[in-house]
Structure formats: structure tokens, C-alpha cells
Design an enzyme around this catalytic site. Structure first.
Site, PDB file in Angstrom:
ATOM      1  N   THR A   1      41.161  20.097  38.842  1.00  0.00           N
ATOM      2  CA  THR A   1      40.504  20.781  37.737  1.00  0.00           C
ATOM      3  C   THR A   1      39.344  19.932  37.223  1.00  0.00           C
ATOM      4  OG1 THR A   1      40.877  22.028  35.711  1.00  0.00           O
ATOM      5  CG2 THR A   1      42.180  20.010  35.955  1.00  0.00           C
TER       6      THR A   1
ATOM      7  N   LYS B   1      36.180  19.413  40.443  1.00  0.00           N
ATOM      8  CA  LYS B   1      36.207  20.543  41.393  1.00  0.00           C
ATOM      9  C   LYS B   1      35.080  20.514  42.434  1.00  0.00           C
ATOM     10  CE  LYS B   1      38.764  24.237  39.102  1.00  0.00           C
ATOM     11  NZ  LYS B   1      38.684  25.649  38.724  1.00  0.00           N
TER      12      LYS B   1
ATOM     13  N   ASN C   1      28.070  32.981  33.560  1.00  0.00           N
ATOM     14  CA  ASN C   1      27.657  32.549  34.902  1.00  0.00           C
ATOM     15  C   ASN C   1      28.056  31.092  35.157  1.00  0.00           C
ATOM     16  OD1 ASN C   1      25.253  32.537  32.879  1.00  0.00           O
ATOM     17  ND2 ASN C   1      24.802  30.900  34.325  1.00  0.00           N
TER      18      ASN C   1
END
Ligand code: NAP
Length: 290
Positions: free
Chosen positions: A67, A71, A132
Site C-alpha cells: 500500500t 505501490k 483521477n
């Protein structure tokens, strides 16, 4: 759960990691599966990521979740990255092989799982994705995989939106249906949406009264639309409340969390079935939802 001399390690790396719900979910499942694994949270600073992954190899860690903030950086530590994770641009699940560490992204599978259950043909349908950021990338890849006709991503920064669009250029199945737009365009498109996904943190606890949609925008949601919020606390969010008033079907972020975890657990344990109900219940109990 009995931890013996043979118990093997799974875990999650992140920083900070103390808030992670993954140990609750995975240990509940591992106990029910009578599987000799234990799943632990590892706080790993960015500067020691490489050392930590090498250490995992040395002490026989079988696999781990990844996480924030690792990532993307984890990709440099892997010998193989799935096409899906390459498209998303992030790895959230890593496992050991004889060749070295392999990585994929199970957020896509987590996201599409409740939609797949609906058994629908999405090929004439329009998806709107609010936000986004990192999660929106998995959502967009998931919508393309389901076959949505149009996927419209809404953001507040035109430069970031352009970068988002361009980053999918070499993924034809996504690029061919992807559009990006700013928030002011929403008024004209909401009524045509069959799926609206909130992939912003707007409405997340403690800001439980906030919604990504204004009251007037929410009124444009048509009955039968699917409103999907990636947020899992509160449950439901204000966005889902607004949508349900309009006759929309609501999906909350808990299911995505459970299903991305289930997909990872299948990889680590090699089992085709894992106790999803137990994983969901463990999280619901932990979050005080049941
Ligand atoms: P992220 O990478 O930080 O992206 C957040 C996005 O939301 C960005 O596009 C950001 O815009 C936008 N945003 C933030 N505040 C906004 C505001 N006030 N108005 C308009 N746009 C705003 O975060 P993420 O990792 O994608 O996560 C997004 C959400 O999904 C979080 O709530 C997270 O908890 C949830 N999530 C859930 C799961 C699950 O399993 N259920 C998995 C992953 C994430 P800018 O780029 O312009 O800043």
C-alpha cells in the site's frame, strides 16, 4: 489460530500502516481455512524498501500486500509484473516464485467483482469516474475489462487529466473508450451515466456530510444508475444516499476491499476458493457495521 514452528508469513507493507484493515480480514480467513500462515502489518520506510524486500526473501515470507507509498516503487524489486498491474501503473500484491518476486494488481478484480455479479452486458453503457488518482486507474482498467462503451474521468487539474489520458495510450482497450473532463462538464453528462464511481476521498469520515456531487447534480442521476463509492467509512456515504434517493443501485467500497483481498489470498495460498463471507464479516465487525 495456532502459530507453530512451521507457520509461514504473509503481510502488508506501507507507511503508515497501523490503520490497515488487511490483517483483520486476512487472519480471519486464514484461521477458517486452517492454513498455516499468519498475516502481519510491516511499517516500511521508503528508504529501506529494497532492504525489506530482500529480507522477506531471506526469511521465507510467502507474499505480501503493498500500500501507500510503495505501490509504484515496489515494481523495481520484482522479476515479473502482470499486464494488468502495468496498465494500472501500480502493484498491490506480491508473491514468491522460484524465479523471484512476482507482482500484480488485485484492485481491478476487487472493483469489478460486484459489477460482474450483476451479469450485465455493459457494451452500450457509459461510466463516469470522479477523480483521477491511483484508485481511478484501477477503476478505469476495470471498466474497460467489463467492456463499457465510454469511460469519462472527471478531475480538477487539466494537466493531471492529460497525463492520465496519455498514460493509457499503449493500452488500446482502455484508450479507445477513455475521455477526460473537468468537473464543470458533469452537469451535461450525469443524466446519461449508467455507472458513477466516486474515486475521490470526498465524503470519507470524518467529512461524512460531504459529497462529490452538489444537490442539483445528484438530482440528475437517473433511476437504475449504479452508484459506486470506493469509500467504506461511513457506510453508506452521502453520495450513495443521494443516489439512492434518485432510485440508483448503491455499491460501497467495502466489497472492493474484501474482493481485492480475496484475490490476493487465492494467489498466496494457491486455493481457488477463499472464505469471502468471513473476510467481509470480520471487516464489518471491526468497523462496527454489524
Ligand atoms: P489519490 O491517489 O490521492 O486520488 C484522489 C483523487 O481525488 C485525485 O484525483 C484528487 O484530485 C481527487 N480529489 C481529492 N480531493 C478532491 C476535492 N476536494 N475535489 C475534487 N477532487 C478531489 O487517492 P486514491 O488512492 O485514488 O483513493 C481515492 C479514494 O478511494 C479514497 O477514499 C480511498 O480510501 C478509496 N479507495 C478505496 C479502495 C477500496 O478497496 N475500497 C481502494 C483504493 C482506494 P487531484 O489529483 O487534483 O489532487
Amino acid at each position: 489460530m495456532i502459530i507453530s514452528g512451521k507457520t509461514r508469513l504473509l503481510g502488508v507493507i506501507g507507511n503508515p500502516i497501523g490503520h490497515s484493515l488487511s490483517p483483520v480480514m486476512h487472519n480471519a480467513a486464514l484461521e477458517e481455512m486452517d492454513s498455516d500462515f499468519v498475516y502481519v502489518a510491516f511499517p516500511i520506510e521508503e528508504s529501506v524498501l529494497s532492504t525489506a524486500v530482500a529480507g522477506f526473501g531471506a526469511i521465507g515470507v510467502q507474499g505480501f500486500s503493498v500500500t501507500i507509498p510503495h505501490k509504484q516503487a515496489i515494481m523495481a524489486e520484482l522479476v515479473h509484473i502482470s499486464e494488468l498491474a502495468t496498465a494500472v501503473g501500480a502493484v498491490n500484491t506480491v508473491w514468491k516464485t522460484a524465479q523471484g518476486w512476482y507482482g500484480t494488481n488485485t484492485d481491478v478484480e476487487g472493483f469489478v467483482s460486484p459489477l460482474r455479479e450483476m451479469n450485465r452486458d455493459w457494451s452500450e453503457e457509459n461510466a463516469i469516474v470522479l477523480g483521477n488518482g491511483g484508485a481511478a486507474r484501477a477503476v478505469v482498467v476495470g471498466c474497460a475489462e467489463l467492456g463499457f462503451k465510454n469511460i469519462q474521468v472527471i478531475g480538477r487539474d487539466s494537466n493531471k487529466l492529460q497525463d492520465f489520458l496519455v498514460s493509457f495510450n499503449s493500452f488500446e482497450s482502455v484508450a479507445s473508450r477513455l475521455m477526460v473532463n473537468t468537473w464543470d462538464t458533469l452537469d451535461n453528462t450525469l443524466a446519461n451515466a449508467d455507472l458513477i464511481v466516486n474515486s475521490t476521498p470526498i465524503g470519507m469520515a470524518p467529512n461524512v456530510d460531504a459529497s462529490p456531487l452538489t444537490i442539483m447534480q445528484a438530482k440528475k442521476i437517473k433511476a437504475g444508475t449504479i452508484a459506486y463509492d470506493l469509500i467504506y467509512t461511513p457506510n453508506p456515504t452521502e453520495f450513495l444516499n443521494q443516489a439512492q434517493v434518485q432510485g440508483a443501485t448503491a455499491i460501497d467500497g467495502l466489497e472492493m476491499l474484501v474482493q481485492q483481498g480475496a484475490a490476493a489470498l487465492k494467489i498466496w495460498t494457491g486455493k481457488s476458493e477463499v472464505p469471502v463471507t468471513t473476510m467481509r464479516l470480520a471487516l464489518q465487525k471491526h468497523l462496527g457495521l454489524v
